[in-house]
Write a protein that holds these residues in place. Structure first.
Motif, PDB file in Angstrom:
ATOM      1  N   HIS A  47     -30.200 -53.691 -75.128  1.00  0.00           N
ATOM      2  CA  HIS A  47     -31.172 -52.667 -74.745  1.00  0.00           C
ATOM      3  C   HIS A  47     -32.449 -52.894 -75.548  1.00  0.00           C
ATOM      4  O   HIS A  47     -32.371 -53.281 -76.718  1.00  0.00           O
ATOM      5  N   SER A  48     -33.587 -52.621 -74.940  1.00  0.00           N
ATOM      6  CA  SER A  48     -34.838 -52.647 -75.697  1.00  0.00           C
ATOM      7  C   SER A  48     -34.948 -51.346 -76.489  1.00  0.00           C
ATOM      8  O   SER A  48     -34.256 -50.366 -76.205  1.00  0.00           O
ATOM      9  N   GLN A  49     -35.829 -51.346 -77.471  1.00  0.00           N
ATOM     10  CA  GLN A  49     -36.038 -50.120 -78.243  1.00  0.00           C
ATOM     11  C   GLN A  49     -36.502 -48.997 -77.321  1.00  0.00           C
ATOM     12  O   GLN A  49     -36.070 -47.857 -77.459  1.00  0.00           O
ATOM     13  N   GLN A  50     -37.369 -49.340 -76.369  1.00  0.00           N
ATOM     14  CA  GLN A  50     -37.884 -48.348 -75.426  1.00  0.00           C
ATOM     15  C   GLN A  50     -36.757 -47.728 -74.607  1.00  0.00           C
ATOM     16  O   GLN A  50     -36.709 -46.514 -74.420  1.00  0.00           O
ATOM     17  N   GLU A  51     -35.843 -48.554 -74.125  1.00  0.00           N
ATOM     18  CA  GLU A  51     -34.703 -48.039 -73.360  1.00  0.00           C
ATOM     19  C   GLU A  51     -33.846 -47.099 -74.200  1.00  0.00           C
ATOM     20  O   GLU A  51     -33.436 -46.035 -73.720  1.00  0.00           O
ATOM     21  N   LEU A  52     -33.569 -47.511 -75.428  1.00  0.00           N
ATOM     22  CA  LEU A  52     -32.761 -46.661 -76.305  1.00  0.00           C
ATOM     23  C   LEU A  52     -33.458 -45.325 -76.566  1.00  0.00           C
ATOM     24  O   LEU A  52     -32.827 -44.268 -76.514  1.00  0.00           O
ATOM     25  N   LEU A  53     -34.759 -45.377 -76.832  1.00  0.00           N
ATOM     26  CA  LEU A  53     -35.516 -44.139 -77.060  1.00  0.00           C
ATOM     27  C   LEU A  53     -35.451 -43.227 -75.837  1.00  0.00           C
ATOM     28  O   LEU A  53     -35.256 -42.016 -75.965  1.00  0.00           O
ATOM     29  N   ASN A  54     -35.614 -43.801 -74.654  1.00  0.00           N
ATOM     30  CA  ASN A  54     -35.573 -43.002 -73.420  1.00  0.00           C
ATOM     31  C   ASN A  54     -34.197 -42.390 -73.194  1.00  0.00           C
ATOM     32  O   ASN A  54     -34.084 -41.223 -72.812  1.00  0.00           O
TER      33      ASN A  54
END
Length: 153
Positions: free
Chosen positions: A21-28
């Protein structure tokens, strides 16, 4: 480590165990669970420092997956940007996997269509739209049609 931080870390590790997962995906995904963005970012930064999460590894994995599915440079770049990845060397992955974008384009075209050298304008437009939707540029599609000697009536 407090209880909330531990829970955020467990959620992240469960997600990362399934796939990159990208950091952005995890944050979302964490935001959908009501997790504070700053708390989530600090946990994700810690996981990245430990090697559990890596945006470059995610980008390479995602790019390979989409290339094997037959998507072109425009589409894959757009999807990576949507997931928080910018400035990734997509061409390097393509060279490793299929040689070039034109090789991938020809492979996708030949898999879907028979090799007709002359076709109706509507059929030519339909084939062009399909390749455009896959994320290949108009210039690449024109070059492919020139290479294959495809003309329309």
């Amino acid at each position: 480590m407090n209880e909330a931080t531990k829970e955020i870390q467990e959620v992240c590790l469960r997600l990362l165990a399934r796939r990159e997962h990208s950091q952005q995906e995890l944050l979302n995904k964490l935001a959908l669970r009501g997790v504070d963005r700053d708390d989530a970012q600090s946990v994700i930064d810690e996981l990245a420092a430990q090697g559990w999460q890596d945006d470059l590894r995610y980008a390479a994995s995602y790019a390979r997956f989409r290339i094997y599915k037959g998507y072109g440079p425009i589409r894959v770049s757009y999807e990576l940007k949507q997931n928080g990845i910018a400035g990734f060397d997509l061409d390097g992955i393509v060279r490793e996997e299929v040689g070039s974008w034109m090789a991938l384009l020809e492979q996708i075209y030949n898999k879907k269509y028979t090799h007709d050298t002359v076709m109706e304008r509507n059929e030519w437009a339909k084939r062009s739209r399909f390749l455009l939707q896959r994320g290949f540029s108009g210039a690449m599609i024109s070059a492919l049609f020139d290479e294959l000697n495809i003309r329309f009536l």
